[in-house]
Design a protein around this motif. Structure first.
Motif, PDB file in Angstrom:
ATOM      1  N   GLU A   1      51.108  25.394  60.776  1.00 15.86           N
ATOM      2  CA  GLU A   1      52.556  25.585  60.680  1.00 15.86           C
ATOM      3  C   GLU A   1      52.982  26.854  61.419  1.00 15.86           C
ATOM      4  N   SER A   2      52.179  27.896  61.301  1.00 13.18           N
ATOM      5  CA  SER A   2      52.498  29.152  61.986  1.00 13.18           C
ATOM      6  C   SER A   2      52.436  28.979  63.503  1.00 13.18           C
ATOM      7  N   ILE A   3      51.451  28.212  63.980  1.00 14.59           N
ATOM      8  CA  ILE A   3      51.339  27.938  65.416  1.00 14.59           C
ATOM      9  C   ILE A   3      52.540  27.134  65.888  1.00 14.59           C
ATOM     10  N   ARG A   4      52.954  26.151  65.084  1.00 15.06           N
ATOM     11  CA  ARG A   4      54.129  25.358  65.447  1.00 15.06           C
ATOM     12  C   ARG A   4      55.370  26.242  65.576  1.00 15.06           C
ATOM     13  N   LEU A   5      55.509  27.154  64.624  1.00 19.27           N
ATOM     14  CA  LEU A   5      56.667  28.056  64.660  1.00 19.27           C
ATOM     15  C   LEU A   5      56.611  28.956  65.886  1.00 19.27           C
ATOM     16  N   ALA A   6      55.431  29.505  66.185  1.00 17.43           N
ATOM     17  CA  ALA A   6      55.282  30.379  67.346  1.00 17.43           C
ATOM     18  C   ALA A   6      55.584  29.633  68.647  1.00 17.43           C
ATOM     19  N   LEU A   7      55.104  28.400  68.758  1.00 14.39           N
ATOM     20  CA  LEU A   7      55.365  27.601  69.962  1.00 14.39           C
ATOM     21  C   LEU A   7      56.846  27.253  70.079  1.00 14.39           C
ATOM     22  N   LYS A   8      57.478  26.989  68.956  1.00 11.00           N
ATOM     23  CA  LYS A   8      58.921  26.706  68.966  1.00 11.00           C
ATOM     24  C   LYS A   8      59.683  27.894  69.560  1.00 11.00           C
ATOM     25  N   ARG A   9      59.387  29.098  69.067  1.00 12.48           N
ATOM     26  CA  ARG A   9      60.076  30.281  69.572  1.00 12.48           C
ATOM     27  C   ARG A   9      59.705  30.568  71.030  1.00 12.48           C
ATOM     28  N   HIS A  10      58.424  30.361  71.359  1.00 16.05           N
ATOM     29  CA  HIS A  10      57.994  30.612  72.731  1.00 16.05           C
ATOM     30  C   HIS A  10      58.775  29.746  73.719  1.00 16.05           C
ATOM     31  N   PHE A  11      58.859  28.465  73.448  1.00 20.11           N
ATOM     32  CA  PHE A  11      59.500  27.571  74.421  1.00 20.11           C
ATOM     33  C   PHE A  11      61.012  27.730  74.446  1.00 20.11           C
ATOM     34  N   GLU A  12      61.612  28.152  73.333  1.00 14.57           N
ATOM     35  CA  GLU A  12      63.037  28.491  73.367  1.00 14.57           C
ATOM     36  C   GLU A  12      63.278  29.606  74.375  1.00 14.57           C
ATOM     37  N   THR A  13      62.422  30.626  74.309  1.00 16.58           N
ATOM     38  CA  THR A  13      62.563  31.786  75.198  1.00 16.58           C
ATOM     39  C   THR A  13      62.183  31.417  76.625  1.00 16.58           C
ATOM     40  N   GLU A  14      61.087  30.686  76.785  1.00 14.25           N
ATOM     41  CA  GLU A  14      60.600  30.342  78.123  1.00 14.25           C
ATOM     42  C   GLU A  14      61.622  29.522  78.897  1.00 14.25           C
ATOM     43  N   ARG A  15      62.263  28.587  78.225  1.00 18.82           N
ATOM     44  CA  ARG A  15      63.256  27.745  78.898  1.00 18.82           C
ATOM     45  C   ARG A  15      64.408  28.601  79.431  1.00 18.82           C
ATOM     46  N   GLU A  16      64.872  29.559  78.616  1.00 21.78           N
ATOM     47  CA  GLU A  16      65.950  30.451  79.058  1.00 21.78           C
ATOM     48  C   GLU A  16      65.493  31.308  80.236  1.00 21.78           C
ATOM     49  N   ASN A  17      64.280  31.837  80.145  1.00 21.42           N
ATOM     50  CA  ASN A  17      63.769  32.715  81.199  1.00 21.42           C
ATOM     51  C   ASN A  17      63.529  31.977  82.508  1.00 21.42           C
ATOM     52  N   PHE A  18      63.261  30.694  82.410  1.00 19.84           N
ATOM     53  CA  PHE A  18      62.997  29.903  83.614  1.00 19.84           C
ATOM     54  C   PHE A  18      64.294  29.534  84.331  1.00 19.84           C
ATOM     55  N   PHE A  68      45.425  24.598  68.002  1.00 17.98           N
ATOM     56  CA  PHE A  68      46.383  25.112  68.980  1.00 17.98           C
ATOM     57  C   PHE A  68      46.604  24.111  70.108  1.00 17.98           C
ATOM     58  N   GLU A  69      45.533  23.597  70.666  1.00 15.10           N
ATOM     59  CA  GLU A  69      45.669  22.675  71.793  1.00 15.10           C
ATOM     60  C   GLU A  69      46.360  21.378  71.363  1.00 15.10           C
ATOM     61  N   GLU A  70      46.094  20.924  70.142  1.00 11.48           N
ATOM     62  CA  GLU A  70      46.785  19.728  69.638  1.00 11.48           C
ATOM     63  C   GLU A  70      48.287  19.975  69.536  1.00 11.48           C
ATOM     64  N   GLU A  71      48.651  21.118  68.936  1.00 14.77           N
ATOM     65  CA  GLU A  71      50.072  21.417  68.764  1.00 14.77           C
ATOM     66  C   GLU A  71      50.755  21.688  70.098  1.00 14.77           C
ATOM     67  N   LEU A  72      50.065  22.366  70.994  1.00 13.40           N
ATOM     68  CA  LEU A  72      50.637  22.650  72.306  1.00 13.40           C
ATOM     69  C   LEU A  72      50.868  21.363  73.085  1.00 13.40           C
ATOM     70  N   ARG A  73      49.916  20.448  72.998  1.00  9.36           N
ATOM     71  CA  ARG A  73      50.050  19.168  73.706  1.00  9.36           C
ATOM     72  C   ARG A  73      51.307  18.421  73.243  1.00  9.36           C
ATOM     73  N   GLU A  74      51.500  18.372  71.919  1.00  6.54           N
ATOM     74  CA  GLU A  74      52.685  17.677  71.384  1.00  6.54           C
ATOM     75  C   GLU A  74      53.969  18.394  71.770  1.00  6.54           C
ATOM     76  N   LYS A  75      53.948  19.710  71.731  1.00  7.78           N
ATOM     77  CA  LYS A  75      55.153  20.479  72.060  1.00  7.78           C
ATOM     78  C   LYS A  75      55.517  20.324  73.526  1.00  7.78           C
ATOM     79  N   LEU A  76      54.520  20.317  74.405  1.00  8.99           N
ATOM     80  CA  LEU A  76      54.782  20.134  75.833  1.00  8.99           C
ATOM     81  C   LEU A  76      55.425  18.780  76.100  1.00  8.99           C
TER      82      LEU A  76
END
Length: 1010
Positions: free
Chosen positions: A390-407, A441-449
């Motif tokens: 759950e913590s990894i999911r939350l971290a990835l959620k915040r990461h991609f919110e920021t990454e999308r804006e920065n891109f 991590f890789e499982e959650e990252l794959r789904e998030k991507l």
């Protein structure tokens, strides 16, 4: 990519100037030997007189002069992420240029810091910066101390790095010798590289390297001083063995020391001659670092308890750890061993009906078919999903919110995330057990991507490609660094470590083979000294396990980011997402306590000025405000602040205590992110005005001619102000009392000032350094003044220099007010902004709602308001927002930091509101910008505030002219141009509003006069 350094940033230049001015008027002797530094007279009273003067702007509890018999100690406090490595590197160049110091030692506490320091000093782009941009004609020769590895029977030679450092002659020009050493070598051990005596050679007659180093009279720079407390063996080694003639400590955190005894015993920071204090409060306030948003995964039922599998004994038992918070919010941990067929209800009633069916080497099998591995952490409520997942999911959620804006930016920002874990084997495959955390991590990252790719718009083709490349090779997106990696021989691990520790540019690049690598894992090895400007998310998948400084914990990601061109992004606010576990749910509270402890709030009662200021801001009388604060229990009738209510008082009335903007440090679990919607139809009406406000302008200063400067120099010298300063008949004397330097004021005759008189050439040099004027110009000005007034020898003193500098800068400030103007920055883009996407379309929600205000008023705003929520910072702002004026077509609050008007003192100024107003014909043609000031009348505005408001008027007049020139360049004669200047359609009107002025009156006046 190349990281581009910037010179003369005020927060970096000031400590360098202060450090160098410690030696003002101090005689520095020439070295006795060719391998020595110039010699500092550490008992010279001017040293401590200068230090005292440099402490004028420090809080009382940070002031203090102290002397160590054999060396001079200077402390410089700079918060993590503000560039202290740059500062002490540039300080080395300056001390060499001004005073000829050539031998420096940099002591660091760990290998990552050592690697980072070496990388910075040896980076070719940085070398070019100091040479070409800063103008230094010298070159740093970095010598790194490493452990000596010799085969049995072979000769033992003193390392060449040490030999070259020591033997380099001070006669050699254009080189500076810097010895880099980590604290591991600063110890008295039999085989220590610096202290062993069994070498087969000597240096300058010394067989122990440390003795040879000491003979050079080095200047020691200590990085991260909290790791070098004065009572530990390392610091004693520095004092007793290396014997530097000067120690300069640079750090965000300093060691503690105990003073007093018994009930009077207290812990204080061990500052020794602190001359600069850039603390965390100032760093946040000046927007020198990212803001922080803490967050943790909450249990479904709100109860904070989790379970972790500690160990498994195959076929015998499994040991669980239960962690809960008790009623007092204290962490309580319990362990319990279960055997096969035992019920998990022995851990918690929530596990009723679930038993242990199998105990294997690295996992257990449960009766509900689930498998749990060693190290797994989970809630009882959501047993199918681990807490870590759950913590990894939350971290990835915040990461991609920021990454999308920065891109989306014109110049993209590579967005990185850092994960701290508690077990290297949960990430690295050692062949003994499955690296479960890496798998999760890789499982959650794959789904998030996959999710992020699906929501990509047609305009996001580059970002879609970036995500698809990441999905194609998940393993290339992440890397790790652990202490064991320093002795690893695996090529793949070595590549990862090199990128993380040594090749920051490659990690920050969006081009090349490793461009998708942006997730870094470490077991708390990357701490002090390592940071990366583009870390936007830190996830602690483990508790820190100690009461570490909260500032140190977040320090890895506080630095402001750089874009793909290598430019550091300033004048914007960025947020560091900080994911912790529930045991650190009060992180923000502790962080604020640390910050405000740093800012040294010692006030016991309110002042009348504070009461008046707050009363004006709230639009009430002084008596009404005092009554309000007494009713709430914050103060007594005589304005004393009640200590037990102080924290609550600070939170409710932040403007009284210089508290940080609420958006700078937030707790997302408590302060849910407020989504403020933008009313699309209203935005389109404001579009032209908004885009005009977001165009970039810079402040331009005409040159002050030499004749004007000569007149100013002459005028200042002939004024009585300087006479009063230099003819004082009292002087300060210094005496040593129990190791502390005590200043006493002694009445004396005027003759005592003769001892302070400077040689004329020296006087001119110091004057030039303090005013940035040329020596010939100062000399000519003095000659001119001498024709009007007799100048005695006692005029040429340090007091004169200080007085002259003060009054000269005041006069120059007055001159600059007459000659500055604004010019448009070429080749800049408007979008994206706080309200718009990159293509110029309005966002659905404001990007950063905290910039609209911290106080929310319930209810629906009037139809003409830009937003669907009422947020404000003061009563005058709130009144403006709720007032329904028929002549207003549309209006909105200008988000903070959107329109920042530069001013001559280096600060910026931001208006509050923008309006589209209907003219006398009922057409929406009038563009209005309003600054709301919390004073009763314009006459109460103080000098600088008044000047900044005048600057805003000047800017908007400039904007009008520049817009016309851009649109009609070459098409209009003078008469037509003058008519266009009167055009209402492109004119922006600027007005200021005080508490006694209604916004309706300002708008009606605008309509009548246009």
């Amino acid at each position: 990519m190349e990281l581009i350094l910037k010179r003369n940033l005020p927060h970096q230049q000031i400590p360098i100037e202060r450090l160098c001015s410690v030696f003002s008027n101090v005689g520095i002797q020439k070295p006795m030997k060719s391998i020595e530094n110039p010699i500092i007279d550490v008992k010279n009273s001017y040293l401590y007189h200068n230090i005292k003067h440099l402490q004028d702007d420090l809080p009382l509890n940070l002031k203090g002069i102290s002397s160590v018999n054999d060396y001079l100690n200077i402390d410089i406090k700079m918060e993590t992420g503000t560039g202290k490595t740059y500062v002490y590197t540039k300080a080395i160049y300056e001390l060499n240029r001004l005073y000829g110091f050539k031998k420096f030692i940099i002591a660091v506490p760990s290998l990552p810091i050592k690697a980072g320091t070496a990388n910075f000093i040896q980076n070719q782009n940085n070398i070019k910066h100091f040479k070409n941009v800063c103008g230094y004609n010298t070159e740093i020769k970095l010598r790194t101390v490493e452990s000596v590895r010799t085969k049995k029977g072979s000769k033992k030679y003193i390392p060449s790095s040490i030999r070259d450092f020591v033997t380099s002659s001070i006669i050699q020009k254009n080189t500076i010798e810097v010895l880099l050493v980590n604290m591991h070598h600063l110890k008295e051990t039999k085989t220590g590289v610096l202290v062993r005596e069994d070498y087969d050679s000597h240096i300058e007659g010394f067989f122990r390297p440390v003795d040879a180093i000491s003979a050079t009279r080095p200047i020691m720079i200590i990085d991260e001083p909290h790791r070098f407390s004065r009572d530990n063996a390392t610091f004693k080694f520095i004092e007793e063995q290396i014997k530097p003639q000067m120690i300069i400590r640079f750090g965000a955190t300093f060691p503690d020391k105990t003073i007093g005894r018994g009930k009077s015993k207290v812990e204080v920071k061990d500052y020794q001659n602190l001359i600069y204090d850039l603390n965390i409060h100032k760093a946040f306030e000046q927007n020198l670092i990212k803001g922080v948003a803490k967050e943790h995964v909450e249990g479904p039922d709100g109860k904070e308890e989790i379970f972790k599998i500690l160990t498994i004994k195959k076929g015998e038992y499994v040991k669980f750890q239960k962690t809960v918070l008790n009623d007092k919010n204290q962490i309580v941990k319990m362990t319990k061993e279960l055997k096969k067929n035992d019920s998990l209800s022995l851990l918690s009633p929530k596990f009723q009906g679930i038993t242990v069916d199998g105990i294997l080497a690295t996992k257990i099998v449960l009766s509900n078919g689930e498998e749990k591995f060693t190290g797994d952490t989970f809630f009882a409520d959501v047993f199918a999903t681990s807490y870590v997942r759950e913590s990894i999911r939350l971290a990835l959620k915040r990461h991609f919110e920021t990454e999308r804006e920065n891109f989306k930016r014109k110049f993209r920002i590579k967005t990185l995330a850092l994960f701290f874990i508690d077990d290297i084997n949960s990430y690295r495959d050692n062949g003994l057990k499955e690296p479960y955390l890496k798998k999760i991590f890789e499982e959650e990252l794959r789904e998030k991507l996959k999710q992020e790719i699906e929501i990509c718009r047609d305009s996001e083709t580059e970002y879609r490609k970036y995500l698809e490349e990441s999905l194609e090779n998940i393993s290339k997106t992440h890397a790790g660094y652990f202490s064991q990696d320093n002795i690893s021989t695996e090529e793949e691990i070595e590549k990862e470590v090199n990128v993380i520790l040594f090749d920051k540019e490659k990690l920050l690049s969006l081009e090349g083979e490793a461009n998708t690598r942006r997730f870094i894992f470490s077991k708390w090895t990357l701490k002090e000294g390592w940071d990366n400007p583009n870390i936007f998310t830190i996830a602690k998948l483990r508790s820190s396990g100690s009461d570490n400084s909260k500032l140190q914990e977040i320090g890895r990601g506080l630095r402001l980011p750089v874009d793909e061109t290598g430019n550091r992004i300033e004048n914007e606010t960025f947020i560091l997402n900080y994911i912790v576990d529930f045991t650190e749910k009060d992180f923000v509270k502790k962080l604020e306590q640390e910050i405000y402890g740093e800012s040294s709030f010692e006030q016991k009662s309110l002042t009348t000025d504070q009461v008046e200021k707050l009363a004006k801001n709230k639009g009430v009388s002084n008596e009404e405000l005092v009554t309000e604060l007494m009713v709430k229990g914050f103060i007594s009738f005589n304005l004393d602040i009640k200590p037990d209510k102080l924290q609550e008082f600070i939170v409710e009335y932040p403007e009284l205590f210089n508290k940080l903007d609420k958006g700078r440090i937030t707790d997302r679990n408590k302060d849910k992110v407020k989504k403020v919607g933008i009313r699309q139809q209203n935005y389109w009406k404001l579009k032209d005005l908004w885009e005009q406000l977001n165009k970039k302008y810079y402040l331009y200063l005409d040159k002050v001619d030499d004749e004007k400067l000569l007149n100013i120099i002459s005028d200042v010298i002939t004024e009585d102000l300087i006479n009063k300063s230099v003819s004082k008949t009292k002087r300060e004397t210094v005496e040593m009392v129990q190791g502390e330097l005590i200043f006493n004021t002694t009445l004396d005759t005027i003759d005592s000032s003769i001892n302070d008189t400077l040689d004329y050439g020296e006087f001119l040099k110091i004057m030039a350094k303090n005013t940035n004027l040329s020596i010939p110009l100062i000399h000519t000005g003095i000659v001119k003044a001498s024709k009007l007034k007799k100048i005695e020898d006692i005029f040429f003193t340090l007091d004169t220099v200080r007085s002259f500098s003060t009054y000269f800068k005041q006069r120059i400030y007055d001159e600059m007010l007459k000659i500055y103007s604004y010019r448009k920055l070429p080749h800049t883009t408007v979008h994206p902004t706080e309200l718009t996407e990159e293509n110029g379309d309005p966002r659905e929600y404001v990007k950063t709602s905290a910039y609209l205000g911290v106080n929310e008023r319930k209810g629906t705003p009037i139809e003409t308001y830009l937003y669907d929520t009422i947020l404000s910072d003061s009563s005058i702002e709130e009144s403006n927002i709720i007032e329904n004026i028929s002549s207003v077509e549309v209006f909105g609050k200008i988000p903070k930091r959107t329109l920042q008007i530069p001013f001559i003192d280096g600060s910026t100024y931001s208006p509050d509101f923008m309006y589209i107003v209907k003219d006398n014909d009922g057409k929406p043609t009038l563009n209005l910008v309003v600054e709301s000031k919390g004073v009763k009348k314009k006459q109460e505005l103080r000098g600088t505030e008044e000047h900044k408001i005048e600057a805003a008027y000047k800017l908007f007049n400039t904007v009008k002219e520049l817009e016309i020139k851009d649109s009609y360049r070459g098409k209009a004669d003078t008469a037509e141009f003058e008519e266009l200047l009167k055009s209402k359609s492109i004119n922006v009107h600027y007005r200021r509003q005080t508490n006694n002025e209604e916004i309706l009156d300002i708008i009606n006046d605008l309509i009548q006069n246009n």
